[in-house]
Design a protein around this motif. Structure first.
Motif, PDB file in Angstrom:
ATOM      1  N   VAL A  24     -19.136 -34.264   6.968  1.00  0.00           N
ATOM      2  CA  VAL A  24     -20.518 -33.698   7.182  1.00  0.00           C
ATOM      3  C   VAL A  24     -21.134 -34.523   8.270  1.00  0.00           C
ATOM      4  N   GLY A  25     -21.971 -33.710   8.723  1.00  0.00           N
ATOM      5  CA  GLY A  25     -22.720 -33.910  10.083  1.00  0.00           C
ATOM      6  C   GLY A  25     -22.094 -33.483  11.254  1.00  0.00           C
ATOM      7  N   LEU A  26     -21.342 -32.400  11.109  1.00  0.00           N
ATOM      8  CA  LEU A  26     -20.958 -31.647  12.353  1.00  0.00           C
ATOM      9  C   LEU A  26     -21.739 -30.429  12.597  1.00  0.00           C
ATOM     10  N   GLY A  27     -22.679 -30.251  11.739  1.00  0.00           N
ATOM     11  CA  GLY A  27     -23.601 -28.958  12.177  1.00  0.00           C
ATOM     12  C   GLY A  27     -23.505 -28.083  11.137  1.00  0.00           C
ATOM     13  N   GLU A  28     -22.725 -28.442   9.846  1.00  0.00           N
ATOM     14  CA  GLU A  28     -22.634 -27.541   8.822  1.00  0.00           C
ATOM     15  C   GLU A  28     -23.886 -27.309   7.986  1.00  0.00           C
ATOM     16  N   THR A  29     -23.917 -26.367   7.200  1.00  0.00           N
ATOM     17  CA  THR A  29     -25.082 -26.294   6.316  1.00  0.00           C
ATOM     18  C   THR A  29     -24.753 -26.556   4.865  1.00  0.00           C
ATOM     19  N   PRO A  30     -25.657 -27.068   3.837  1.00  0.00           N
ATOM     20  CA  PRO A  30     -25.235 -27.132   2.502  1.00  0.00           C
ATOM     21  C   PRO A  30     -24.609 -26.155   1.961  1.00  0.00           C
ATOM     22  N   GLU A  31     -24.955 -24.893   2.146  1.00  0.00           N
ATOM     23  CA  GLU A  31     -24.394 -23.739   1.687  1.00  0.00           C
ATOM     24  C   GLU A  31     -22.938 -23.580   2.186  1.00  0.00           C
ATOM     25  N   GLU A  32     -22.668 -23.845   3.441  1.00  0.00           N
ATOM     26  CA  GLU A  32     -21.052 -23.885   3.776  1.00  0.00           C
ATOM     27  C   GLU A  32     -20.368 -24.792   3.066  1.00  0.00           C
ATOM     28  N   VAL A  33     -20.925 -26.000   2.813  1.00  0.00           N
ATOM     29  CA  VAL A  33     -20.257 -27.027   2.161  1.00  0.00           C
ATOM     30  C   VAL A  33     -20.043 -26.628   0.796  1.00  0.00           C
ATOM     31  N   GLU A  34     -20.801 -25.954   0.132  1.00  0.00           N
ATOM     32  CA  GLU A  34     -20.602 -25.400  -1.171  1.00  0.00           C
ATOM     33  C   GLU A  34     -19.665 -24.343  -1.195  1.00  0.00           C
ATOM     34  N   GLN A  35     -19.588 -23.629  -0.107  1.00  0.00           N
ATOM     35  CA  GLN A  35     -18.555 -22.428  -0.116  1.00  0.00           C
ATOM     36  C   GLN A  35     -17.116 -23.215   0.130  1.00  0.00           C
ATOM     37  N   THR A  36     -17.143 -24.079   0.771  1.00  0.00           N
ATOM     38  CA  THR A  36     -15.765 -25.076   0.854  1.00  0.00           C
ATOM     39  C   THR A  36     -15.421 -25.355  -0.398  1.00  0.00           C
ATOM     40  N   MET A  37     -16.340 -25.962  -1.309  1.00  0.00           N
ATOM     41  CA  MET A  37     -16.087 -26.432  -2.248  1.00  0.00           C
ATOM     42  C   MET A  37     -15.380 -25.268  -3.439  1.00  0.00           C
ATOM     43  N   ASP A  38     -15.967 -24.162  -3.313  1.00  0.00           N
ATOM     44  CA  ASP A  38     -15.600 -23.068  -4.122  1.00  0.00           C
ATOM     45  C   ASP A  38     -14.203 -22.721  -3.684  1.00  0.00           C
ATOM     46  N   ASP A  39     -13.770 -22.726  -2.187  1.00  0.00           N
ATOM     47  CA  ASP A  39     -12.652 -22.297  -1.804  1.00  0.00           C
ATOM     48  C   ASP A  39     -11.617 -23.217  -2.085  1.00  0.00           C
ATOM     49  N   LEU A  40     -11.861 -24.388  -2.352  1.00  0.00           N
ATOM     50  CA  LEU A  40     -10.758 -25.722  -2.705  1.00  0.00           C
ATOM     51  C   LEU A  40     -10.530 -25.464  -4.256  1.00  0.00           C
ATOM     52  N   LEU A  41     -11.637 -25.362  -5.039  1.00  0.00           N
ATOM     53  CA  LEU A  41     -11.503 -24.982  -6.419  1.00  0.00           C
ATOM     54  C   LEU A  41     -10.571 -23.810  -7.014  1.00  0.00           C
ATOM     55  N   ALA A  42     -10.828 -22.586  -5.936  1.00  0.00           N
ATOM     56  CA  ALA A  42     -10.124 -21.643  -6.382  1.00  0.00           C
ATOM     57  C   ALA A  42      -8.697 -21.568  -5.989  1.00  0.00           C
ATOM     58  N   ASN A  43      -8.306 -22.543  -5.201  1.00  0.00           N
ATOM     59  CA  ASN A  43      -6.896 -22.978  -4.846  1.00  0.00           C
ATOM     60  C   ASN A  43      -6.234 -24.223  -5.372  1.00  0.00           C
TER      61      ASN A  43
END
Length: 283
Positions: free
Chosen positions: A201-220
């Protein structure tokens, strides 16, 4: 872009002790590559001081040139066929209870280095039957038969890093894609092996985008997640957009574990294999 000043909480002191010296001697004597050195990891002093190191196989030159990574890129040398045995012997000399192995990308090879990976896992397990093993693998261009060569060797944990959120992925990764990485994670999970991934993190992402990545990882099928602060290795690399506060890292950990990860390592200095020995409990 204006330079962002590094905050106090990212300033570290690298001390040495006898264990650090022994670890460095073994790495140097056996001509091993470590991501600790090539990646300029901020935890090198702590980990080597505890006798742990993340071995990097396949040489020191990567065929890819991601904008966040300090590993050398270019045309690699031929594979060292003795490397699996040397790594296995170094694990024994270090008396490791838990070993971590990663690699450069070898897009120049017909099998992208998969057979070398399998040989290294096999050698480590034969020489160190009581040592647990985590492997941090590349995407092997998404080729299922190559990923299967690694899963068939049965390391205890297989990690494959997403690196960042979907929007920023094409800005900093030279070949890998967000969806391909998710497919790799899905295939590992379907093999029955515990899956781990990591993002910066610190690349310009938003907390919402981090949470979406979490959801994508969990789904897989991902069960373990690491989140750390991106640090720009040099001026030619992608710039740091912000230094995420320790409080935000704590929120990411809480959010991820509430969503369903077995554990989330989240902090400014966290890297892929940081405290990896603790993650074996989720095997």
């Amino acid at each position: 872009m204006e330079h962002v000043k590094k905050p106090e909480w990212l300033k570290i002191t690298i001390g040495t002790n006898a264990r650090y010296t022994d670890t460095k001697r073994i790495v140097d004597t056996h001509k091993l590559h470590t991501i600790c050195s090539s990646g300029r990891c901020p935890n090198l002093g702590e980990c080597w001081g505890k006798g742990t190191a993340t071995f990097m196989i396949g040489g020191a030159i990567c065929t890819r040139s991601c904008k966040f990574c300090n590993t050398l890129s270019g045309k690699p040398l031929p594979l060292d066929t003795q490397e699996p045995e040397r790594v296995a012997e170094s694990v024994r000399l270090m008396k490791l209870d838990h070993a971590v192995v990663t690699s450069v990308d070898r897009d120049d090879l017909p099998d992208l280095g998969a057979a070398h990976w399998a040989a290294t896992i096999k050698a480590i397990k034969e020489v160190n039957p009581n040592t647990t093993l985590e492997t941090l693998i590349p995407d092997f261009q998404g080729r299922e038969e190559l990923i299967r060569m690694v899963t068939d060797a049965r390391p205890d944990i297989i990690s494959h890093n997403m690196e960042t959120v979907r929007r920023i992925s094409p800005l900093v990764r030279s070949v890998a894609t967000y969806d391909r990485s998710l497919e790799v994670i899905r295939q590992i999970a379907e093999s029955g092996i515990t899956v781990k991934s990591g993002i910066m993190v610190g690349l310009g992402e938003t907390p919402e985008e981090v949470e979406q990545t979490m959801d994508d990882l969990l789904a897989n099928g991902c069960r373990i997640l690491t989140i750390g602060q991106y640090l720009q290795p040099s001026r030619k690399h992608y710039p740091v957009h912000e230094y995420v506060t320790p409080e935000q890292f704590a929120r990411y950990k809480e959010t991820g574990e509430k969503k369903g990860f077995a554990t989330v390592e989240s902090g400014p200095l966290v890297r892929s294999s940081y405290h990896a020995e603790k993650h074996i409990r989720y095997k």
